[in-house]
Design an enzyme around this catalytic site. Structure first.
Site, PDB file in Angstrom:
ATOM      1  N   VAL A  96       0.090   7.764   0.409  1.00  0.00           N
ATOM      2  CA  VAL A  96       0.946   8.731   1.120  1.00  0.00           C
ATOM      3  C   VAL A  96       1.506   8.144   2.415  1.00  0.00           C
ATOM      4  O   VAL A  96       2.711   8.223   2.682  1.00  0.00           O
ATOM      5  CB  VAL A  96       0.156  10.019   1.446  1.00  0.00           C
ATOM      6  CG1 VAL A  96       1.042  11.057   2.088  1.00  0.00           C
ATOM      7  CG2 VAL A  96      -0.485  10.580   0.197  1.00  0.00           C
ATOM      8  N   MET A  97       0.633   7.522   3.200  1.00  0.00           N
ATOM      9  CA  MET A  97       1.087   6.961   4.484  1.00  0.00           C
ATOM     10  C   MET A  97       2.129   5.864   4.265  1.00  0.00           C
ATOM     11  O   MET A  97       3.170   5.842   4.907  1.00  0.00           O
ATOM     12  CB  MET A  97      -0.106   6.362   5.261  1.00  0.00           C
ATOM     13  CG  MET A  97      -1.031   7.346   5.887  1.00  0.00           C
ATOM     14  SD  MET A  97      -0.289   8.267   7.245  1.00  0.00           S
ATOM     15  CE  MET A  97      -0.302   7.064   8.573  1.00  0.00           C
ATOM     16  N   GLY A  98       1.821   4.951   3.337  1.00  0.00           N
ATOM     17  CA  GLY A  98       2.718   3.822   3.078  1.00  0.00           C
ATOM     18  C   GLY A  98       4.072   4.288   2.566  1.00  0.00           C
ATOM     19  O   GLY A  98       5.116   3.818   3.029  1.00  0.00           O
ATOM     20  N   GLU A 156      -9.316  11.918  20.349  1.00  0.00           N
ATOM     21  CA  GLU A 156      -9.031  12.911  19.293  1.00  0.00           C
ATOM     22  C   GLU A 156     -10.325  13.660  18.914  1.00  0.00           C
ATOM     23  O   GLU A 156     -10.333  14.893  18.815  1.00  0.00           O
ATOM     24  CB  GLU A 156      -8.446  12.156  18.090  1.00  0.00           C
ATOM     25  CG  GLU A 156      -8.256  12.946  16.815  1.00  0.00           C
ATOM     26  CD  GLU A 156      -7.799  12.027  15.655  1.00  0.00           C
ATOM     27  OE1 GLU A 156      -6.786  11.334  15.810  1.00  0.00           O
ATOM     28  OE2 GLU A 156      -8.467  12.012  14.604  1.00  0.00           O
ATOM     29  N   HIS A 170      -7.799   6.128  21.086  1.00  0.00           N
ATOM     30  CA  HIS A 170      -6.999   7.321  20.765  1.00  0.00           C
ATOM     31  C   HIS A 170      -7.827   8.250  19.877  1.00  0.00           C
ATOM     32  O   HIS A 170      -7.916   9.456  20.095  1.00  0.00           O
ATOM     33  CB  HIS A 170      -5.701   6.899  20.063  1.00  0.00           C
ATOM     34  CG  HIS A 170      -4.984   8.010  19.355  1.00  0.00           C
ATOM     35  ND1 HIS A 170      -5.405   8.522  18.140  1.00  0.00           N
ATOM     36  CD2 HIS A 170      -3.882   8.725  19.678  1.00  0.00           C
ATOM     37  CE1 HIS A 170      -4.607   9.492  17.750  1.00  0.00           C
ATOM     38  NE2 HIS A 170      -3.660   9.643  18.677  1.00  0.00           N
ATOM     39  N   LYS A 208      -5.803   2.226  19.495  1.00  0.00           N
ATOM     40  CA  LYS A 208      -5.839   3.287  18.467  1.00  0.00           C
ATOM     41  C   LYS A 208      -7.261   3.816  18.291  1.00  0.00           C
ATOM     42  O   LYS A 208      -7.467   5.018  18.083  1.00  0.00           O
ATOM     43  CB  LYS A 208      -5.285   2.761  17.134  1.00  0.00           C
ATOM     44  CG  LYS A 208      -5.386   3.755  15.982  1.00  0.00           C
ATOM     45  CD  LYS A 208      -4.575   5.008  16.251  1.00  0.00           C
ATOM     46  CE  LYS A 208      -4.388   5.981  15.119  1.00  0.00           C
ATOM     47  NZ  LYS A 208      -5.458   6.357  14.265  1.00  0.00           N
ATOM     48  N   ARG A 257     -38.577   1.985  37.924  1.00  0.00           N
ATOM     49  CA  ARG A 257     -38.474   0.679  37.254  1.00  0.00           C
ATOM     50  C   ARG A 257     -39.232  -0.378  38.048  1.00  0.00           C
ATOM     51  O   ARG A 257     -39.899  -1.242  37.507  1.00  0.00           O
ATOM     52  CB  ARG A 257     -37.000   0.272  37.101  1.00  0.00           C
ATOM     53  CG  ARG A 257     -36.211   1.144  36.128  1.00  0.00           C
ATOM     54  CD  ARG A 257     -34.738   0.743  36.089  1.00  0.00           C
ATOM     55  NE  ARG A 257     -34.550  -0.556  35.485  1.00  0.00           N
ATOM     56  CZ  ARG A 257     -34.115  -1.635  36.116  1.00  0.00           C
ATOM     57  NH1 ARG A 257     -33.805  -1.567  37.393  1.00  0.00           N
ATOM     58  NH2 ARG A 257     -33.976  -2.776  35.479  1.00  0.00           N
ATOM     59  N   LYS A 272     -14.637   8.960   9.541  1.00  0.00           N
ATOM     60  CA  LYS A 272     -14.453   7.626   8.958  1.00  0.00           C
ATOM     61  C   LYS A 272     -14.957   6.525   9.876  1.00  0.00           C
ATOM     62  O   LYS A 272     -15.017   5.379   9.475  1.00  0.00           O
ATOM     63  CB  LYS A 272     -12.984   7.407   8.612  1.00  0.00           C
ATOM     64  CG  LYS A 272     -12.507   8.312   7.499  1.00  0.00           C
ATOM     65  CD  LYS A 272     -11.249   7.770   6.840  1.00  0.00           C
ATOM     66  CE  LYS A 272     -10.485   8.862   6.150  1.00  0.00           C
ATOM     67  NZ  LYS A 272      -9.711   9.687   7.098  1.00  0.00           N
ATOM     68  N   GLY A 294       0.854  -1.203   0.000  1.00  0.00           N
ATOM     69  CA  GLY A 294       0.000   0.000   0.000  1.00  0.00           C
ATOM     70  C   GLY A 294       0.876   1.233   0.000  1.00  0.00           C
ATOM     71  O   GLY A 294       1.272   1.718   1.063  1.00  0.00           O
ATOM     72  N   LEU A 295       1.184   1.717  -1.197  1.00  0.00           N
ATOM     73  CA  LEU A 295       2.137   2.834  -1.273  1.00  0.00           C
ATOM     74  C   LEU A 295       1.430   4.175  -1.488  1.00  0.00           C
ATOM     75  O   LEU A 295       1.893   5.020  -2.249  1.00  0.00           O
ATOM     76  CB  LEU A 295       3.171   2.564  -2.373  1.00  0.00           C
ATOM     77  CG  LEU A 295       3.999   1.281  -2.158  1.00  0.00           C
ATOM     78  CD1 LEU A 295       4.962   1.048  -3.317  1.00  0.00           C
ATOM     79  CD2 LEU A 295       4.761   1.335  -0.840  1.00  0.00           C
ATOM     80  N   SER A 303      -0.401   6.459  14.402  1.00  0.00           N
ATOM     81  CA  SER A 303      -0.957   7.811  14.454  1.00  0.00           C
ATOM     82  C   SER A 303       0.084   8.861  14.143  1.00  0.00           C
ATOM     83  O   SER A 303       1.254   8.718  14.484  1.00  0.00           O
ATOM     84  CB  SER A 303      -1.549   8.083  15.839  1.00  0.00           C
ATOM     85  OG  SER A 303      -2.071   9.395  15.866  1.00  0.00           O
ATOM     86  N   GLY A 304      -0.390   9.936  13.544  1.00  0.00           N
ATOM     87  CA  GLY A 304       0.498  11.069  13.273  1.00  0.00           C
ATOM     88  C   GLY A 304       0.343  11.588  11.861  1.00  0.00           C
ATOM     89  O   GLY A 304       1.064  12.504  11.458  1.00  0.00           O
TER      90      GLY A 304
HETATM   91  C1  6PG Z   1      -4.204   9.596  13.421  1.00  0.00           C
HETATM   92  C2  6PG Z   1      -5.590   9.932  12.946  1.00  0.00           C
HETATM   93  C3  6PG Z   1      -5.903   9.210  11.685  1.00  0.00           C
HETATM   94  C4  6PG Z   1      -7.047   9.810  10.910  1.00  0.00           C
HETATM   95  C5  6PG Z   1      -8.359   9.781  11.625  1.00  0.00           C
HETATM   96  C6  6PG Z   1      -9.378  10.704  10.997  1.00  0.00           C
HETATM   97  O1  6PG Z   1      -4.113   9.162  14.557  1.00  0.00           O
HETATM   98  O2  6PG Z   1      -3.251   9.782  12.670  1.00  0.00           O
HETATM   99  O3  6PG Z   1      -6.525   9.572  13.929  1.00  0.00           O
HETATM  100  O4  6PG Z   1      -6.042   7.854  11.996  1.00  0.00           O
HETATM  101  O5  6PG Z   1      -6.726  11.118  10.621  1.00  0.00           O
HETATM  102  O6  6PG Z   1      -8.820   8.474  11.547  1.00  0.00           O
HETATM  103  O7  6PG Z   1     -10.595  10.252  11.399  1.00  0.00           O
HETATM  104  P1  6PG Z   1     -11.940  10.828  10.895  1.00  0.00           P
HETATM  105  O8  6PG Z   1     -11.886  10.849   9.392  1.00  0.00           O
HETATM  106  O9  6PG Z   1     -12.949   9.884  11.421  1.00  0.00           O
HETATM  107  O10 6PG Z   1     -12.042  12.200  11.467  1.00  0.00           O
END
Ligand code: 6PG
Length: 470
Positions: free
Chosen positions: A15-17, A192, A188, A185, A447, A263, A12-13, A131-132
């Site tokens: 951007v992240m990859g 976020e 996390h 994650k 109840r 997402k 999976g190349l 993440s990042g």
């Molecule tokens: C990270 C982010 C990454 C992504 C989010 C966006 O840790 O680098 O969390 O995983 O930017 O999943 O999530 P939404 O599209 O749901 O806002």
């Protein structure tokens, strides 16, 4: 092609990859990429410079053959069916002991299923949250791996080299068996969502209540970023306010449509917290606010139907000072809820999570990195069994000194029709969590009244039922 085998493989190349694989290579490990898209393969080879260091091929068989054993293959492909499809494609070519690492935001139960399936075939499967964003992948992300502890030893040197460093310590650690890494994650991301909602509503308040300009907001958020609110999200927020629009003469933030997409990871956090019976209202409301934001047409209609309260003049400096305190207070609540969810999920799913270790690897590299995480790390290191951050002696003074500002702002927002749902939910969570007596005795009575559901008593053991209707 050379005969030399590569240390690390990545499928999976995008951007992240691409960024992740270049990061691996920068840290002295040779890496081989694979993608169906020839352009992406060629782009990586060009950028890598030396094919002994970074190479790639569209052919999965060439890719698998190029890797040293046990093969360490990371997938950075969209979560869902594609992960299964890539696994199925690679599987016949793999040997026992090989390792597949899913670096995407996969749902934790999908990871459990894949891990069990691959275990039968002798292949180790890791769900590793990364993440990042794109920059993190290139310069040092926070990595949250879960899976087989012994197999992790093969991956460890590579992950420790590529991960972000906080005071020299890598922001990666083996988190636990099965889907522990994906679960962490996911939470996390729930945190976020909470932090993003909070920073955005404080922006709304400062803009509406005292008419701060984007330039002023830029300065305020950057000052905050130099203090106890120091965090990636506050930092980028300050930069966002300074961004000019290329298509108009204005500021970019003002022309961005106010509908937030998602997402799903925040929603999963909330859904799972509900299933486990863990209150995470700041995360829940952050998800709901994205949903309300999507109803823009309805919001516009409704806006015309109802009069907004008149805004009273308020002291600008005092409001800014309170906003800083309230945001700090609410950030603590968001982390407290997420950490609480991790603690309970760990027991429910047998993850054996070490919360101090998790806070530690979130101190740099990831989206929720913040000065606060150094304090959270310490709190959990000192008291590994801590049930909730609010019970930590180190956090009591932080909360005591900021909660009143949150009260004042929530009350200002409610009186003046400025929605502060994240902040008010954070405050309500705090008030409820710190209440010795809640009115839920009445719910138990109701109840029992209408459904004979029984109740317990304060003054004696046992289960009771009353014939309420005379
Ligand atoms: C990270 C982010 C990454 C992504 C989010 C966006 O840790 O680098 O969390 O995983 O930017 O999943 O999530 P939404 O599209 O749901 O806002």
């Amino acid at each position: 092609m050379t005969d030399k085998k590569y240390d690390f493989g990545l499928v999976g190349l995008g951007v992240m990859g691409r960024n992740f694989i270049l990061n691996v290579a920068d840290n002295g490990f040779s890496a081989f990429g694979n993608d169906l898209d020839e352009e992406k393969v060629n782009a990586l080879i060009d950028e890598g410079g030396d094919t002994r260091r970074v190479n790639a091929d569209v052919d999965a068989a060439v890719f698998v053959e190029a890797l040293s054993k046990p093969r360490k293959i990371m997938l950075l492909v969209p979560a869902g069916k594609i992960v299964d499809a890539v696994i199925e494609k690679l599987l016949p070519m793999l040997d026992k002991g090989d390792i597949i690492i899913d670096g995407g935001n996969s749902f934790y139960s999908d990871t459990d299923r894949r891990e069990a399936y691959l275990k039968e075939k002798g292949v180790n499967f890791f769900g590793a949250g990364v993440s990042g964003g794109a920059k993190g992948a290139r310069k040092g992300p926070s990595i949250m791996p879960g899976g087989n502890r012994e197999a992790y030893q093969h991956v460890k040197p590579i992950f420790e080299a590529v991960a972000a460093k906080y005071e020299g310590e890598p922001c990666v650690a083996y988190l636990g068996p099965k889907s522990a890494g994906n679960y962490v994650k996911m939470v996390h991301n729930g945190i976020e969502y909470g932090l993003m909602q909070l920073t955005s509503e404080i922006y709304d308040l400062l803009k509406k209540a005292v008419g701060l300009s984007n330039e002023e907001l830029h300065k305020i958020y950057s000052e905050w970023n130099n203090g106890r609110l120091q965090s990636f999200l506050v930092e980028i927020t300050s930069e966002i306010f300074a961004q000019k629009d290329e298509l108009t003469d204005g500021d970019l933030v003002d022309v961005i449509l106010d509908k937030a997409k998602q997402k799903g990871t925040g929603k999963w956090t909330s859904q799972n917290a509900m299933d486990l019976g863990i209150p995470v209202p700041t995360i829940d409301i952050a998800v709901s606010m994205r949903q309300i934001s999507a109803l823009r047409d309805e919001r516009i209609k409704a806006d015309h139907l109802y009069k907004k309260p008149v805004l009273e003049a308020v002291n600008k400096e005092a409001l800014i000072e309170k906003a800083e305190k309230a945001l700090y207070f609410a950030f603590i609540m968001a982390y407290a809820q997420g950490m609480h969810q991790l603690a309970d999920a760990s027991a429910a799913y047998g993850y054996e999570l070490n919360l101090g270790e998790i806070a530690k690897i979130w101190r740099a590299g990831c989206i929720i990195r913040a000065a606060l995480l150094a304090d959270i790390t310490k709190a959990y290191q000192e008291e590994p069994e801590l049930q909730n951050l609010l019970l930590s002696n180190a956090f009591v003074p932080k909360v005591r000194s900021t909660v009143d500002a949150a009260r004042e702002l929530v009350s200002y927002g409610a009186t003046h029709g400025i929605p502060l749902p994240g902040l008010s939910n954070a405050l309500t969570y705090f008030d409820a969590y710190t209440s010795q007596r809640l009115p839920l005795n009445l719910i138990q009575a109701q109840r029992d009244y209408f459904g004979s559901h029984t109740y317990e008593r304060l003054d004696r053991e046992g289960t009771f039922h009353t014939e309420w209707e005379k």
